[in-house]
Design an enzyme around this catalytic site. Structure first.
Site, mmCIF file in Angstrom:
data_model
loop_
_atom_site.group_PDB
_atom_site.id
_atom_site.type_symbol
_atom_site.label_atom_id
_atom_site.label_comp_id
_atom_site.label_asym_id
_atom_site.label_seq_id
_atom_site.Cartn_x
_atom_site.Cartn_y
_atom_site.Cartn_z
ATOM 1 N N TYR A 151 0.777 -1.047 0.194
ATOM 2 C CA TYR A 151 0.104 0.160 0.023
ATOM 3 C C TYR A 151 1.030 1.282 -0.133
ATOM 4 C CZ TYR A 151 -3.282 -3.558 1.743
ATOM 5 O OH TYR A 151 -3.927 -4.735 1.780
ATOM 6 N N LYS B 232 -0.701 -8.174 -2.904
ATOM 7 C CA LYS B 232 -2.026 -7.888 -2.699
ATOM 8 C C LYS B 232 -1.923 -6.250 -2.563
ATOM 9 C CE LYS B 232 -5.599 -7.893 0.866
ATOM 10 N NZ LYS B 232 -5.620 -7.702 2.570
#
Lengths: 299, 299, 299, 299, 299
Positions: A175, A206
């Site tokens: 992220y 992810k």
């Protein structure tokens, strides 16, 4: 999936069959991951587990294990502490040990995020060897753009290598975040981030779904190369919307499965199981939307 | 208690009987902990040990050991240094080595709290092996919400794992604290914190009692799952009030015992012993309030 | 002294006789320490060793060793570097290796103090084993109240443990200091600090004498329990005043000896030797003030 | 020199002959060091190696090795990287591995200096063992008064100890520096600094010449005790001035030789060699100024 | 090239043949490096791999491996993760593992750059041994002038030593950068930086071309001594301009080859291969500009 399953070179020859078996298990041979994420008790404290839109079941951490045991999933990701406590009663679940976690109490505006590795891979392997549990891999979160990214990159690179050395998969939650990250959902930035994960050597990245149509993910999928990309479930409100988006991510952008947390466990057990089954059908079986919705509805 | 006693998976098979014996000892088989906390000499310097409301006995650290030896307790928690110095004369006490501590001299408003691990688990095990002392477990404090939480989470995760590897119990003192923590006693936040402790893999979470009736603890107890929750004694002024609150915490919220410091050791030896006995009766024997008060009053 | 000499539990059985011999040597069997402190070359640079009130002898570090060899002392504390350089010529002195040191160049108002461990205990033991020197213990300074206290507490805890594991004594210099420490000489705060040292497991706590009459030290002596308390020599100007204060600290407050630096070595060799002998007579032999002064005056 | 050559106690018995041979080699048995310093490529980047007052030869690092091989020197100090690259062609030079270095790009006014250890002593020893090179010792710079002094003191103490354990000499470059250091050339401060180096256990302290006549160094030489003091060459402009100052430092203040860098290597090869020979004659042979100047002039 | 190929002294005798073979391979015996740099996926995220002036091919990381496999190159440098993933299909490429990397998200004006070592040399060697891949060396970036330079200098020094210990080459990317670096392209500063790299012991220094004509590089080449200097490709817009500059760097300034990234991989595969071949011809064969352009144009 046309991609053949091959082990990266940092998996030594005598661990290749284990690595491939783990990859086969979490993708059911499809090459697409179905990851049930249950690591939010640190990241979001108890916010995700109680509330008006959250099933009563979800207040008890065992809810996560009940779902993972009864549903069709690829792998269940959570912290080692919960695995150690519940897995003896749920020995058939494939586990992915999430190796770092932080709370959301200190806002990014006050300090760039830092999440450090809790357990070593050596400890994970010791757990696997002495418990006989089905531990298929490890996970770790990086925050590119944080002033502390260097510390997390180093931990990530080394633990991925050591995981592979022991036949374990490695999934990186990636992220972009920090005072100098203007838009965490910029598709081009997310493509940069999947490239970082590929450079680190992980099996799966992810990421949060970028702003825009699913097709904007193509750049990120391409930048990741042989490292496969999955999206976090995010805040989609309806099950149908969720499944349609996932189907589009896979078929329009080449996303290699899914990584879903709140969207699963905030539902009551029975519904959560059916929702997992629908997600898995889309990812593992190339099931279409209508059939997936039928699975979800139990009809 | 309906909960059966099982060892988590990070306790290896050849350490399970030791772990279970330790758990059985500190809970007297009840599943409920009775922890006598004697680690305040660092946390509060000498403030807790002298003063108008403090028994003269309490100025000498041996007071703690005299109580722990004469009273019915589950385990006595303090720093390794004190254990090493006094335990040879008090060999029957079950000890829990508190592994970190900080002073209160730097206020939270000036710097977020950081408390680092003093001794390694390996050192604790060496002490156990060469001394023959009855060391049942280790303890450690985390401050979720501190800018330094990452460092403490990592130390906690690893020491809990290593404690379990050697058949030791692990208790985490968990206090949300830092410049971005608005209310340390918010029940929902404390439920978040017990979830963190469960994710770390500890056997017991020691938290401050949240604001409100004991029943508000239900969320925290539930969020902790198989990790059991106990409350710090706090500043209750009367023995009766203390015991009533404890009884309610256990029977209305499912709290698994108690962790009490000042409320015990600030009393003279004889009264402190009777107070411990009353606490243990409530936790271990399901004794009611009236009988517990009789025990406390020695009548 | 009524206190019996016992080894703490972190001294393993096969090192107990060595530990007890070391304790016996530095206290001459009295239980009271006489420590000659010679670690100021780092703490105060050359300020303590030259000047109008300082004997010419003191400019040469060998002065310290000459005193320690000729006088009756318990143990001579200084850095490993000086010990390694001079001890071959002064093999009969019992040494205590001071393991950390900092300069006074950065003022506390600018940065809270941090003093880190120089040598490891393992290195000290290696030196002892290969040199045959009479190394009786180690020393370390902590600054409770400093923003860096966590780092020093951890180093202190571990080195005390390891010292005991090898039969060595451990003395902690403990000075509350930092931007949030209002009064370093507050007797209650100093009692807090001796309690910290006891919790760390040291054999002796060396503190600055608090403000007030010697009797105010009773709280600190009591808080330390079985860890014995000695005071730094401080800035007393006359030998008689120094000896009277020491006598009062011992007999009115239970202080267990002395730790003296500048008051010894700033005198010429012969006077310094006699001054040490007077200090040792008070601490080791319960000599009264008048006799001690006679020893000091060589009359 | 009246001082006998003895090994400090941290040189184990089986390494003493090597240590003494190294000391004998770098002092030619005189007890006075002649160190040719060639570590400026990091400290001063390329500023010292090109310019109107710098010989063309000096732009190539091999110039340093040519001088060291052809001149009479005690030891040549530079970084391991240069030694590894050139020493196979210059196997007869005695080398001192300078273990830390920093650039001058960040000014002290912006951040207190920190220079960290590059290679470990274990690596230096491995190099010595596998290459057969004549590695006589190690060097390290400390900045007392820097906010980072604690880190450098710890590295220095440990590497000196380990160097001695392996029969290597240890030289400490010691420069008081930081935002709280008012005058780096204060003679009393420099005496403090040589005392620190003695406490760390080094064989030689290299300091900047303090302000004033050479005799002001007496305090520093005395404070260092058995650790010997040499001065950095500094910015003296004429060879004669340099040699006169050195002669005075040795004979008026007891300085134990010299440590010279730019003043040597900024000269053309032939002149640099003669300049080294003159320096060595003063230090090793007690040659007078006139003879030394004749050596320098090749006359 | 007149320079003979010799191994530095930190390559132990039993690794010399491997080291020399690696050096011979990446320079084709010419002593000049041709390094194809493919580490930008972290440094520049996806910015270098998509865009109007970038070939469509470049969006897929395999493009890098296809070029490296089909073109004449010396060595291909990228992160271990990508090597582990693709090298099994491209086993003939000589690889250089780039050991650190950072993003460009935090601007230098906000924080001085810090890039930390990802994998250890021990891990690289383990990969080499178990995979049989052709790993010829390691790379690492330093930022002299950054407040964090000390951390990077230490990592660089140790990894270069360990690489040499295992017969691997070491290339240092060296970029002066930080809030106190006024002009990163100052030729004299870059000469300082190549001197640092030589002091660290690397085989090659990769620097940015300084401002001015190629001849300004002479100072940097000379300052590096036996450590050879190559320039990063930078932002040259035309292939012809690039090749002319490279030819001049080599023949006018003594630059020892090239290190080129974007200028290669932003071209379509076939053109990229021909461009590599032209670069290699200039560096390896002393080919002139006209012939090199013919190779590039495939004519």
């Amino acid at each position: 999936m046309s991609r053949s399953i091959i082990a990266p070179a940092d998996v030594p020859p005598d661990e290749r069959s284990r690595y491939l078996a783990n990859l086969d298990r979490v993708t059911e041979g499809s090459g697409r991951l179905m990851l049930m994420a249950g690591d939010q008790k640190v990241e979001h404290l108890n916010d995700d587990f109680v509330g008006t839109d959250v099933a009563e079941d979800d207040g008890d951490p065992e809810h996560l294990f009940r779902i993972a045991a009864q549903a069709r999933i690829g792998v269940f990701a959570t912290q080692l502490g919960l695995i150690a406590r519940y897995a003896p009663d749920y020995p058939d679940i494939p586990y992915l040990v999430k190796l770092n976690a932080k709370t959301n109490l200190v806002p990014t505006a006050s300090a760039d995020p830092l999440s450090r590795q809790w357990h070593t891979v050596e400890q994970v392997v010791r757990l696997r060897e002495t418990s006989g549990l089905n531990i298929a891999g490890v996970g770790y979160t990086i925050y590119p753009g944080s002033r502390h990214e260097a510390e997390m990159f180093t931990e990530a690179a080394r633990l991925i290598f050591e995981a592979h050395q022991h036949g374990l998969l490695a999934v990186i939650w990636a992220y972009p975040r920090g005072q100098h990250v203007a838009d965490e959902h910029d598709p081009h930035l997310i493509a940069g981030v999947t490239g970082i994960v590929a450079s680190l050597g992980a099996d799966f990245a992810k990421v949060n779904a970028p702003t825009g149509e699913p097709a904007v993910l193509r750049e990120a999928v391409r930048a990741a190369g042989r490292t496969r990309v999955v999206c976090a479930g995010g805040g989609e409100t309806t099950a149908e919307g969720f499944l349609r988006r996932l189907h589009a991510q896979i078929h329009e952008a080449g996303v290699a499965g899914s990584a879903t947390g709140r969207n699963i466990h905030q539902r009551p057990l029975d519904e959560a199981v059916r929702f997992c089954n629908a997600i898995s059908a889309i990812g593992f079986d190339d099931t279409g939307i209508d059939d997936a919705l039928r699975i979800y509805r139990g009809s």
